[in-house]
Structure formats: structure tokens, C-alpha cells
Design a protein around this motif. Sequence first.
Motif, PDB file in Angstrom:
ATOM      1  N   THR A   5       0.861  -1.181   0.000  1.00  0.00           N
ATOM      2  CA  THR A   5       0.000   0.000   0.000  1.00  0.00           C
ATOM      3  C   THR A   5       0.893   1.225   0.000  1.00  0.00           C
ATOM      4  OG1 THR A   5      -1.770  -1.150   1.165  1.00  0.00           O
ATOM      5  CG2 THR A   5      -1.786   1.259   1.262  1.00  0.00           C
ATOM      6  N   ILE A   6       0.583   2.153  -0.885  1.00  0.00           N
ATOM      7  CA  ILE A   6       1.386   3.365  -1.016  1.00  0.00           C
ATOM      8  C   ILE A   6       0.484   4.557  -0.730  1.00  0.00           C
ATOM      9  CG2 ILE A   6       2.762   4.769  -2.603  1.00  0.00           C
ATOM     10  CD1 ILE A   6       2.824   1.604  -3.925  1.00  0.00           C
ATOM     11  N   LEU A   7       0.941   5.436   0.166  1.00  0.00           N
ATOM     12  CA  LEU A   7       0.235   6.676   0.449  1.00  0.00           C
ATOM     13  C   LEU A   7       0.976   7.813  -0.246  1.00  0.00           C
ATOM     14  CD1 LEU A   7      -0.529   6.281   4.260  1.00  0.00           C
ATOM     15  CD2 LEU A   7      -1.935   5.613   2.298  1.00  0.00           C
ATOM     16  N   VAL A   8       0.245   8.557  -1.051  1.00  0.00           N
ATOM     17  CA  VAL A   8       0.820   9.679  -1.793  1.00  0.00           C
ATOM     18  C   VAL A   8       0.045  10.925  -1.363  1.00  0.00           C
ATOM     19  CG1 VAL A   8       1.368  10.623  -4.053  1.00  0.00           C
ATOM     20  CG2 VAL A   8       1.315   8.133  -3.733  1.00  0.00           C
ATOM     21  N   ALA A   9       0.727  11.852  -0.681  1.00  0.00           N
ATOM     22  CA  ALA A   9       0.074  13.059  -0.164  1.00  0.00           C
ATOM     23  C   ALA A   9       0.492  14.273  -0.983  1.00  0.00           C
ATOM     24  CB  ALA A   9       0.439  13.250   1.301  1.00  0.00           C
ATOM     25  N   TYR A  10      -0.511  14.985  -1.489  1.00  0.00           N
ATOM     26  CA  TYR A  10      -0.298  16.191  -2.279  1.00  0.00           C
ATOM     27  C   TYR A  10      -0.864  17.402  -1.534  1.00  0.00           C
ATOM     28  CZ  TYR A  10       0.281  13.176  -6.427  1.00  0.00           C
ATOM     29  OH  TYR A  10       0.687  12.244  -7.332  1.00  0.00           O
ATOM     30  N   ARG A  11      -0.282  18.565  -1.787  1.00  0.00           N
ATOM     31  CA  ARG A  11      -0.821  19.833  -1.288  1.00  0.00           C
ATOM     32  C   ARG A  11      -0.918  20.787  -2.480  1.00  0.00           C
ATOM     33  NH1 ARG A  11      -1.418  21.948   3.705  1.00  0.00           N
ATOM     34  NH2 ARG A  11      -0.125  20.328   4.627  1.00  0.00           N
ATOM     35  N   ALA A  12      -2.126  21.309  -2.690  1.00  0.00           N
ATOM     36  CA  ALA A  12      -2.344  22.253  -3.792  1.00  0.00           C
ATOM     37  C   ALA A  12      -1.820  23.629  -3.421  1.00  0.00           C
ATOM     38  CB  ALA A  12      -3.829  22.336  -4.111  1.00  0.00           C
ATOM     39  N   GLN A  13      -1.471  24.391  -4.419  1.00  0.00           N
ATOM     40  CA  GLN A  13      -1.131  25.802  -4.214  1.00  0.00           C
ATOM     41  C   GLN A  13      -2.400  26.526  -3.746  1.00  0.00           C
ATOM     42  OE1 GLN A  13       0.529  27.486  -7.776  1.00  0.00           O
ATOM     43  NE2 GLN A  13       2.060  25.861  -7.971  1.00  0.00           N
ATOM     44  N   PRO A  14      -2.244  27.607  -3.000  1.00  0.00           N
ATOM     45  CA  PRO A  14      -3.417  28.361  -2.552  1.00  0.00           C
ATOM     46  C   PRO A  14      -4.326  28.729  -3.727  1.00  0.00           C
ATOM     47  CG  PRO A  14      -1.453  29.175  -1.456  1.00  0.00           C
ATOM     48  CD  PRO A  14      -0.991  28.196  -2.503  1.00  0.00           C
ATOM     49  N   GLY A  15      -5.619  28.482  -3.553  1.00  0.00           N
ATOM     50  CA  GLY A  15      -6.599  28.803  -4.579  1.00  0.00           C
ATOM     51  C   GLY A  15      -6.669  27.841  -5.743  1.00  0.00           C
ATOM     52  N   LYS A  16      -5.894  26.758  -5.700  1.00  0.00           N
ATOM     53  CA  LYS A  16      -5.857  25.833  -6.839  1.00  0.00           C
ATOM     54  C   LYS A  16      -6.313  24.415  -6.474  1.00  0.00           C
ATOM     55  CE  LYS A  16      -2.619  28.498  -9.498  1.00  0.00           C
ATOM     56  NZ  LYS A  16      -1.439  28.488 -10.354  1.00  0.00           N
ATOM     57  N   ALA A  17      -7.088  24.287  -5.397  1.00  0.00           N
ATOM     58  CA  ALA A  17      -7.551  22.958  -4.965  1.00  0.00           C
ATOM     59  C   ALA A  17      -8.417  22.283  -6.030  1.00  0.00           C
ATOM     60  CB  ALA A  17      -8.314  23.058  -3.644  1.00  0.00           C
ATOM     61  N   THR A  54      -4.829  12.859  -0.409  1.00  0.00           N
ATOM     62  CA  THR A  54      -4.055  11.651  -0.172  1.00  0.00           C
ATOM     63  C   THR A  54      -4.584  10.551  -1.071  1.00  0.00           C
ATOM     64  OG1 THR A  54      -3.577  12.234   2.125  1.00  0.00           O
ATOM     65  CG2 THR A  54      -3.353   9.910   1.536  1.00  0.00           C
ATOM     66  N   LEU A  55      -3.680   9.902  -1.772  1.00  0.00           N
ATOM     67  CA  LEU A  55      -4.025   8.734  -2.575  1.00  0.00           C
ATOM     68  C   LEU A  55      -3.597   7.500  -1.804  1.00  0.00           C
ATOM     69  CD1 LEU A  55      -4.088  11.058  -4.612  1.00  0.00           C
ATOM     70  CD2 LEU A  55      -3.111   9.498  -6.284  1.00  0.00           C
ATOM     71  N   VAL A  56      -4.490   6.525  -1.728  1.00  0.00           N
ATOM     72  CA  VAL A  56      -4.186   5.234  -1.133  1.00  0.00           C
ATOM     73  C   VAL A  56      -4.145   4.261  -2.310  1.00  0.00           C
ATOM     74  CG1 VAL A  56      -4.886   3.466   0.522  1.00  0.00           C
ATOM     75  CG2 VAL A  56      -5.411   5.886   0.978  1.00  0.00           C
ATOM     76  N   GLU A  57      -2.939   3.834  -2.648  1.00  0.00           N
ATOM     77  CA  GLU A  57      -2.738   3.001  -3.831  1.00  0.00           C
ATOM     78  C   GLU A  57      -2.307   1.599  -3.418  1.00  0.00           C
ATOM     79  OE1 GLU A  57      -0.469   4.743  -6.979  1.00  0.00           O
ATOM     80  OE2 GLU A  57      -0.936   6.795  -6.358  1.00  0.00           O
ATOM     81  N   ARG A  58      -2.749   0.620  -4.205  1.00  0.00           N
ATOM     82  CA  ARG A  58      -2.366  -0.768  -3.952  1.00  0.00           C
ATOM     83  C   ARG A  58      -1.637  -1.318  -5.181  1.00  0.00           C
ATOM     84  NH1 ARG A  58      -7.731  -1.293  -3.261  1.00  0.00           N
ATOM     85  NH2 ARG A  58      -7.737  -3.286  -4.353  1.00  0.00           N
ATOM     86  N   TRP A  59      -0.413  -1.779  -4.941  1.00  0.00           N
ATOM     87  CA  TRP A  59       0.455  -2.288  -5.999  1.00  0.00           C
ATOM     88  C   TRP A  59       1.054  -3.616  -5.559  1.00  0.00           C
ATOM     89  CZ3 TRP A  59       0.997   0.018 -10.706  1.00  0.00           C
ATOM     90  CH2 TRP A  59       0.439   1.281 -10.839  1.00  0.00           C
ATOM     91  N   PRO A  60       1.522  -4.437  -6.511  1.00  0.00           N
ATOM     92  CA  PRO A  60       2.111  -5.720  -6.135  1.00  0.00           C
ATOM     93  C   PRO A  60       3.383  -5.564  -5.301  1.00  0.00           C
ATOM     94  CG  PRO A  60       1.897  -5.562  -8.545  1.00  0.00           C
ATOM     95  CD  PRO A  60       1.428  -4.266  -7.958  1.00  0.00           C
ATOM     96  N   SER A  61       4.113  -4.463  -5.533  1.00  0.00           N
ATOM     97  CA  SER A  61       5.357  -4.249  -4.780  1.00  0.00           C
ATOM     98  C   SER A  61       5.797  -2.793  -4.916  1.00  0.00           C
ATOM     99  CB  SER A  61       6.477  -5.156  -5.308  1.00  0.00           C
ATOM    100  OG  SER A  61       6.863  -4.754  -6.612  1.00  0.00           O
ATOM    101  N   GLN A  62       6.690  -2.399  -4.035  1.00  0.00           N
ATOM    102  CA  GLN A  62       7.287  -1.061  -4.109  1.00  0.00           C
ATOM    103  C   GLN A  62       8.075  -0.928  -5.408  1.00  0.00           C
ATOM    104  OE1 GLN A  62       9.381   0.051  -0.528  1.00  0.00           O
ATOM    105  NE2 GLN A  62      10.556   1.633  -1.548  1.00  0.00           N
ATOM    106  N   ALA A  63       8.728  -2.009  -5.827  1.00  0.00           N
ATOM    107  CA  ALA A  63       9.536  -1.986  -7.043  1.00  0.00           C
ATOM    108  C   ALA A  63       8.687  -1.706  -8.285  1.00  0.00           C
ATOM    109  CB  ALA A  63      10.292  -3.307  -7.202  1.00  0.00           C
TER     110      ALA A  63
END
Length: 99
Positions: A5-17, A54-63
Motif C-alpha cells: 500500500t502506497i500513500l501519496v500526499a499532495y498539497r495544492a497551491q493556494p486557490g488551486k484545490a 491523499t491517494l491510497v494506492e495498492r500495488w504488487p510491490s514497491q519496485a
Amino acid sequence: MSETTILVAYRAQPGKADIARRAIRALVDTVLAREPECAGITVLQDASEPGRFTLVERWPSQAVFLGPHMQQPHIQAFIQGAGEFLAGPPDISFWHEAR
């Protein structure tokens, strides 16, 4: 092999959500359509700070995530354009089920 499971956290620029949300959603839809190795992606938006995703992604491996997935043209195009609406690179962390 157990799933990663991979967590990918993004933050938008102000006013660009809204722009960030649309771009992230479009990317996720493309990944799910074109990359059969991906077992699923959930897109979450912070209820109190809408510019955080935040994206919660599921992949077979980190590689697989770091290798073939990150080299896909749609991922590279997103990375190239993300500076227009994201405040910086994502925070990425790798998780596995605790047994």
C-alpha cells in the motif's frame, strides 16, 4: 508476494484545490485504465483543508510502483505539469499489512 500500500500526499497551491483535484482524478482514472498491475486507488480530500489530497494506492510491490509505474508517459506528463497547481512534490510512503 504480499501487496504494498502506497500513500501519496499532495498539497495544492493556494486557490488551486479544484484544479489539483481534477488533475489528480484524471491521472488516477488513466492509471486504473492503463496499468493492470494497480490493484486500486482511493483519492481522499481533507475535509477541513480542501487543498490536501491523499491517494491510497495498492500495488504488487514497491519496485513495480517505483519502476514501471513511474516511467509511464501519463505519470511523467503529470509530474511535468504539476508545478502549475501543486505546492511541491508529494510525500510518498510505503506500507504493508502488519501480521
